[in-house]
Design a protein around this motif. Structure first.
Motif, PDB file in Angstrom:
ATOM      1  N   GLN A   1      -7.133  -3.904  10.262  1.00  0.00           N
ATOM      2  CA  GLN A   1      -7.637  -4.813   9.619  1.00  0.00           C
ATOM      3  C   GLN A   1      -7.110  -3.467   8.761  1.00  0.00           C
ATOM      4  O   GLN A   1      -6.443  -3.248   7.658  1.00  0.00           O
ATOM      5  CB  GLN A   1      -8.588  -5.038   8.587  1.00  0.00           C
ATOM      6  CG  GLN A   1      -9.090  -7.054   9.547  1.00  0.00           C
ATOM      7  CD  GLN A   1     -11.061  -7.157   9.928  1.00  0.00           C
ATOM      8  OE1 GLN A   1     -11.530  -5.626   9.456  1.00  0.00           O
ATOM      9  NE2 GLN A   1     -11.333  -7.894  10.838  1.00  0.00           N
ATOM     10  N   SER A   2      -6.936  -2.145   9.125  1.00  0.00           N
ATOM     11  CA  SER A   2      -7.386  -1.366   8.208  1.00  0.00           C
ATOM     12  C   SER A   2      -6.306  -0.700   7.783  1.00  0.00           C
ATOM     13  O   SER A   2      -5.925   0.089   6.723  1.00  0.00           O
ATOM     14  CB  SER A   2      -8.218   0.129   8.881  1.00  0.00           C
ATOM     15  OG  SER A   2      -7.746  -0.315  10.013  1.00  0.00           O
ATOM     16  N   LYS A   3      -5.128  -1.202   8.638  1.00  0.00           N
ATOM     17  CA  LYS A   3      -3.703  -1.502   8.822  1.00  0.00           C
ATOM     18  C   LYS A   3      -2.778  -2.524   7.974  1.00  0.00           C
ATOM     19  O   LYS A   3      -1.655  -3.228   8.114  1.00  0.00           O
ATOM     20  CB  LYS A   3      -3.030  -1.172  10.625  1.00  0.00           C
ATOM     21  CG  LYS A   3      -3.254  -0.258  10.468  1.00  0.00           C
ATOM     22  CD  LYS A   3      -2.887   1.383  10.401  1.00  0.00           C
ATOM     23  CE  LYS A   3      -3.746   2.027  10.416  1.00  0.00           C
ATOM     24  NZ  LYS A   3      -4.062   3.894   9.207  1.00  0.00           N
ATOM     25  N   ASN A   4      -3.926  -2.741   7.465  1.00  0.00           N
ATOM     26  CA  ASN A   4      -3.233  -4.371   6.256  1.00  0.00           C
ATOM     27  C   ASN A   4      -2.990  -5.024   7.600  1.00  0.00           C
ATOM     28  O   ASN A   4      -2.043  -5.837   7.225  1.00  0.00           O
ATOM     29  CB  ASN A   4      -2.255  -4.133   5.195  1.00  0.00           C
ATOM     30  CG  ASN A   4      -3.162  -3.543   3.994  1.00  0.00           C
ATOM     31  OD1 ASN A   4      -4.337  -3.716   4.425  1.00  0.00           O
ATOM     32  ND2 ASN A   4      -2.408  -2.859   3.739  1.00  0.00           N
ATOM     33  N   ALA A   5      -3.387  -5.711   8.741  1.00  0.00           N
ATOM     34  CA  ALA A   5      -2.350  -6.457   9.770  1.00  0.00           C
ATOM     35  C   ALA A   5      -3.385  -7.037  10.561  1.00  0.00           C
ATOM     36  O   ALA A   5      -4.815  -7.092  10.444  1.00  0.00           O
ATOM     37  CB  ALA A   5      -2.183  -6.133  11.318  1.00  0.00           C
ATOM     38  N   LYS A   6      -3.317  -8.361  11.233  1.00  0.00           N
ATOM     39  CA  LYS A   6      -4.013  -9.117  12.070  1.00  0.00           C
ATOM     40  C   LYS A   6      -4.079  -7.995  13.778  1.00  0.00           C
ATOM     41  O   LYS A   6      -5.146  -8.009  14.021  1.00  0.00           O
ATOM     42  CB  LYS A   6      -3.556 -10.057  12.381  1.00  0.00           C
ATOM     43  CG  LYS A   6      -4.042 -11.331  13.600  1.00  0.00           C
ATOM     44  CD  LYS A   6      -5.577 -11.525  13.246  1.00  0.00           C
ATOM     45  CE  LYS A   6      -6.438 -12.686  13.952  1.00  0.00           C
ATOM     46  NZ  LYS A   6      -7.495 -12.748  14.079  1.00  0.00           N
TER      47      LYS A   6
ATOM     48  N   ASP B   1       0.569 -10.461  11.972  1.00  0.00           N
ATOM     49  CA  ASP B   1       0.251 -10.715  10.910  1.00  0.00           C
ATOM     50  C   ASP B   1      -0.297 -12.194  11.990  1.00  0.00           C
ATOM     51  O   ASP B   1      -0.346 -12.212  13.035  1.00  0.00           O
ATOM     52  CB  ASP B   1       1.146 -11.668  10.098  1.00  0.00           C
ATOM     53  CG  ASP B   1       2.153 -12.858  10.600  1.00  0.00           C
ATOM     54  OD1 ASP B   1       2.395 -12.996  11.646  1.00  0.00           O
ATOM     55  OD2 ASP B   1       3.278 -13.197   9.637  1.00  0.00           O
TER      56      ASP B   1
ATOM     57  N   ARG C   1       2.461  -3.502  12.993  1.00  0.00           N
ATOM     58  CA  ARG C   1       2.479  -4.883  12.510  1.00  0.00           C
ATOM     59  C   ARG C   1       2.253  -6.382  12.771  1.00  0.00           C
ATOM     60  O   ARG C   1       3.489  -6.878  13.022  1.00  0.00           O
ATOM     61  CB  ARG C   1       1.892  -4.025  11.347  1.00  0.00           C
ATOM     62  CG  ARG C   1       1.434  -2.317  10.941  1.00  0.00           C
ATOM     63  CD  ARG C   1       0.752  -2.117   9.921  1.00  0.00           C
ATOM     64  NE  ARG C   1       2.029  -2.249   9.404  1.00  0.00           N
ATOM     65  CZ  ARG C   1       1.939  -3.233   7.789  1.00  0.00           C
ATOM     66  NH1 ARG C   1       0.537  -3.818   7.611  1.00  0.00           N
ATOM     67  NH2 ARG C   1       3.099  -4.143   6.844  1.00  0.00           N
TER      68      ARG C   1
END
Ligand code: ATP
Ligand code: MG
Length: 334
Positions: free
Chosen positions: A248-253, A326, A324
């Motif tokens: 999440q901190s890397k804006n990924a699932k 989604d 990363r």
């Protein structure tokens, strides 16, 4: 010439749609590897190209000519299988010459072609032996020789090395790559072994359940896998997949980090892990770790690093090498 085009090719066995629809371009002279897990349809696709199976729909073109309904012999291709299928009562010479004798070529022509193939395959000293007097690797070379003398526009290989032991597989891999450089003929090669795919291919086709997941050069697939399947399939040991707060901190699932892209230290790092298993290969060591708040992680480190079962090790992912994905498992690009 040996370009092969698949246009919306599908194959149904009874109720089972083994190949839903495949479009693929194989260029003349290319070494193309079909790779994927057992049952994904690799052999079926090769057999469709060879004409050993009929397509359920779609078209197959060789050098631009539609061969969808052509018999195998009319396609100008040569297939080499996992089981060598040599004639046990015939010498190596006669095994290699067999397709030429069937085609009723002149004896002088046959002798020359057999001698040329034997030279390329280092079989010259074995021509008078029977298959039972050869090693597995030599037998496989005889099977390849029988394909070479036909001067096909493309070679189709179905797991030709899987009967051989690991050392011989390594040697034969090099020999087939070398053969490709010498002959410059199109080769389509099926394997479930991603190491064979990575080391031999100009172009890899990753198959999963009869669908193409991605097509690309070995390094393209390694650097830019399009989805979780390819990311997990290409590369050894496999890419680590991390979900939860780190992702999440890397804006990924899901965040993906390869074992070789983890910096290791005995003192400090972003993740703290305990070594469950250390595989010491000599030059490299693979560490399988339990990492707090992250889960199971595999790290690759120098053989000199010196970590053993029960040791605490710190890891820092190289964020320039992070993948990363989604929530559909598709790669997110920066
Ligand atoms: N003649 C057939 N009749 C029915 N189903 C078949 C037939 N041939 C293959 N299949 C099925 O089609 C699917 C793909 O088989 P295929 O042999 O192409 O897989 P593969 O990728 O080559 O696997 P492996 O790596 O184990 O050789 C499998 O589920 C298989 O059971
Ligand atoms: Mg197969």
């Amino acid at each position: 010439m040996g370009s092969i085009t698949l246009q919306k090719v599908s194959k149904v066995f009874g109720e089972a749609k083994v190949i839903p629809s495949i479009d693929l371009e194989i260029n003349n002279g290319e070494f193309v590897v079909f790779v994927g897990p057992s049952g994904c349809g690799k052999s079926t696709l090769l057999r469709l190209i060879a004409g050993l199976e009929d397509v359920s729909s779609g078209h197959i073109l060789i050098d631009g000519k539609d061969v969808t309904d052509a018999a195998p012999a009319e396609r100008g291709l040569a297939m080499v299988f996992q089981s060598y299928a040599l004639y046990p009562h015939m010498s190596v010479r006669n095994n290699i010459a067999f397709p030429l004798k069937m085609a009723k070529l002149d004896k002088a022509v046959i002798d020359k072609k057999v001698a040329d193939a034997a030279r390329v395959l280092n079989l010259t000293d074995y021509l008078e032996r029977r298959p039972s007097q050869l090693s597995g690797g030599q037998r496989q070379r005889v099977a390849i020789g029988r394909a070479i003398v036909r001067e096909p526009s493309a070679f189709l290989f179905d797991e030709p090395l899987s009967n051989l032991d690991a050392a011989l597989r390594g040697t034969m891999r090099l020999e087939i790559s070398d053969l490709h450089h010498q002959l410059k003929t199109t080769m389509v090669y099926v394997t479930h072994d991603q190491v064979e795919a990575m080391t031999m291919a100009d172009k890899i086709v990753v198959l999963n359940r009869g669908n193409i997941e991605q097509v690309g050069s070995p390094l393209e697939l390694y650097k830019s896998p399009r989805n979780l399947f390819v990311a997990g399939f290409i590369g050894s040991p496999h890419m680590n997949f991390v979900t939860g707060t780190y992702a999440q901190s890397k804006n990924a699932k899901t965040a993906g980090i390869r074992p070789e892209h983890l910096g290791l230290s005995k003192d400090s790092g972003i993740w703290r892990g305990v070594v469950k298993v250390a595989e010491h290969l000599g030059a490299d060591t693979f560490l399988h770790l339990d990492v707090e708040g992250v889960g199971q992680i595999t790290a690759r480190c120098d053989g000199e690093f010196g970590a053993y079962h029960g040791d605490t090790v710190y890891m820092t992912p190289d964020e320039t090498k992070l993948h990363r994905f989604d929530d559909k498992g598709l790669a997110l690009r920066a």
